[in-house]
Design an enzyme around this catalytic site. Structure first.
Site, PDB file in Angstrom:
ATOM      1  CG  HIS A 205      53.264  59.925  80.958  1.00  0.00           C
ATOM      2  ND1 HIS A 205      53.475  60.714  81.969  1.00  0.00           N
ATOM      3  CD2 HIS A 205      53.993  61.079  79.563  1.00  0.00           C
ATOM      4  CE1 HIS A 205      54.711  61.181  81.827  1.00  0.00           C
ATOM      5  NE2 HIS A 205      55.357  61.724  80.423  1.00  0.00           N
ATOM      6  CG  HIS A 286      52.890  53.279  79.659  1.00  0.00           C
ATOM      7  ND1 HIS A 286      53.577  52.507  81.435  1.00  0.00           N
ATOM      8  CD2 HIS A 286      53.462  54.777  79.820  1.00  0.00           C
ATOM      9  CE1 HIS A 286      54.213  53.701  81.320  1.00  0.00           C
ATOM     10  NE2 HIS A 286      54.393  54.896  80.876  1.00  0.00           N
TER      11      HIS A 286
END
Length: 324
Positions: A205, A286
Site C-alpha cells: 500500500h 504494517h
C-alpha cells in the site's frame, strides 16, 4: 557569464542538445549534481517520510490504537477492535480506491495527458515522452506487486527473508507445501487457505500510494510552476559534459489565456486522496520497517525515471523530462 536559450514558438520544441527539447536553459557551475532533486522537488518528496512518521507517532500515542490487538499476519488491527473506520481493511476507500490504486493513477494521468495544453497538440513529442515515463513507472509497479518473471519482487523478497506459506485448514497439507511453497505468491497462498508469514513483507500500500501520487505530481508540477515564483531549475548533464539548469517557461503563443488548472484538478484530487490514505496506512497498518521499505522501493523507481535521465543524455533522449 551564463548563457540562456529560449524555445522557438512554432509548436515544436527547440533541442537543448541533439537529443532533447527544452523550454529554457542556463549553463551554470555544477553546484548541485544533476541526479539530485530541486528545492521544490525535495520539499515535495519529504512529505512522504514525514507522513509515515506522523502516522506511526499517532498509532503509538493514540490510546485507541495502543489498546487494539494487532495481527502481525494480516498487518492490521483485529477488525472487532479496530480503533477507527479507516483501520478496517474493508473501509470503502481501501476497497474501491487503494485496492484499485493503479486504475485511479492511470485515469488521473490520462485526463492530464489529454487536457493539459502544455503538452502540445496531437501526438506531440512531449505527450509521447510523458506516456513513456508513465509506462516505465507502470512496469516498475508490475514488477514489484504483480509479476517479475514469476512471483513479484515483494513476494520474492518475503521468501528470501525466510517467509513461507503455511497451511491452516489441513494439517496434512502442510507437509505437501514444503516442496511447492517457494512457487506461491501471497495471493495464491491465501487462496488455498494458507497463511503468508515468517518473512519481511514490504508494504504494498505504501509503495503504491507513493509511486502513484509522485508520478502525478512530477508530471503536473510543471503545469503549476509556470506561475511566477514557483519556477525551480533542474540541473542536467549535456552531451558535451557541461551542466545546465533547465526550467519550465510559459509559451506565450500556445499557453496564452489558458488556466494553469486545466487538466490538473482531477489529477490533483487523486494525488491528495492518495496522500490521505497513505497517512491512514501509516497510522493503522504494517510495522514501521515494512512501511519504510515500501517508501524506499517506490523512491527507487521514481529516481530511475525522473532523476537518472537528468544526468544521462541518452536516457533523457527517450524519456525526456516533464515540462520540457
Amino acid at each position: 557569464m551564463s548563457t540562456r536559450r529560449k524555445p522557438a514558438f512554432n509548436g515544436q520544441p527547440t533541442p537543448l542538445t541533439s537529443a532533447m527539447p527544452s523550454g529554457s536553459i542556463r549553463t551554470t557551475p555544477a553546484a548541485r549534481p544533476p541526479f539530485f532533486p530541486t528545492r521544490l522537488e525535495a520539499q515535495l518528496l519529504a512529505i512522504y517520510p514525514i507522513t509515515l512518521l506522523m502516522g506511526s507517532i499517532f498509532s503509538t500515542l493514540s490510546p485507541a490504537s495502543r489498546n487494539a490487538p494487532y495481527n502481525a499476519v494480516s498487518q492490521s488491527h483485529e477488525p472487532a477492535f479496530a480503533p477507527s473506520y479507516f483501520a478496517h481493511k474493508k473501509n470503502v476507500f481501501n476497497v474501491y480506491f487503494v485496492k484499485l490504486g493503479w486504475f485511479w493513477t492511470t485515469a488521473a494521468f490520462g485526463v492530464f495527458l489529454a487536457l493539459w495544453p502544455g503538452l502540445g497538440k496531437g501526438l506531440s513529442v512531449k505527450r509521447i515522452r510523458a506516456t513513456l515515463r508513465y509506462s516505465a513507472i507502470t512496469l516498475w509497479w508490475v514488477f514489484v506487486t504483480q509479476w517479475f518473471f514469476g512471483p513479484p519482487l515483494i513476494d520474492r523478497g518475503f521468501r528470501f527473508t525466510g517467509g513461507q506459506c503455511e497451511m491452516l485448514r489441513d494439517p496434512n497439507a502442510r507437509e505437501d507445501m514444503s516442496e511447492t511453497r517457494e512457487y506461491f505468491t501471497g495471493a495464491a497462498c491465501k487462496a488455498v487457505g494458507g497463511s503468508w508469514k515468517g518473512g519481511h513483507d514490504i508494504s504494498g500500500h505504501v509503495f503504491l500510494l507513493i509511486l502513484g501520487s509522485s508520478l502525478l505530481w512530477f508530471e503536473f508540477l510543471p503545469a503549476l510552476t509556470t506561475v511566477e515564483g514557483l519556477r525551480d531549475g533542474r540541473r542536467i548533464l549535456l552531451e558535451d559534459g557541461k551542466v545546465a539548469s533547465v526550467a519550465v517557461e510559459k509559451d506565450p503563443e500556445t499557453d496564452k489565456d489558458v488556466p494553469t488548472t486545466q487538466g490538473v484538478k482531477f489529477s490533483l484530487g487523486v494525488a491528495a486522496l492518495m496522500w490521505w490514505m497513505l497517512l491512514m496506512t501509516a497510522a493503522y497498518f504494517h510495522t514501521w520497517f515494512e512501511k519504510f521499505t515500501g517508501l524506499l522501493v517506490a523512491f527507487a523507481g521514481l529516481w530511475v525515471v525522473y532523476f537518472l535521465p537528468r544526468g544521462n543524455p541518452k536516457i533523457r533522449a527517450v524519456l525526456g523530462m516533464p515540462g520540457v
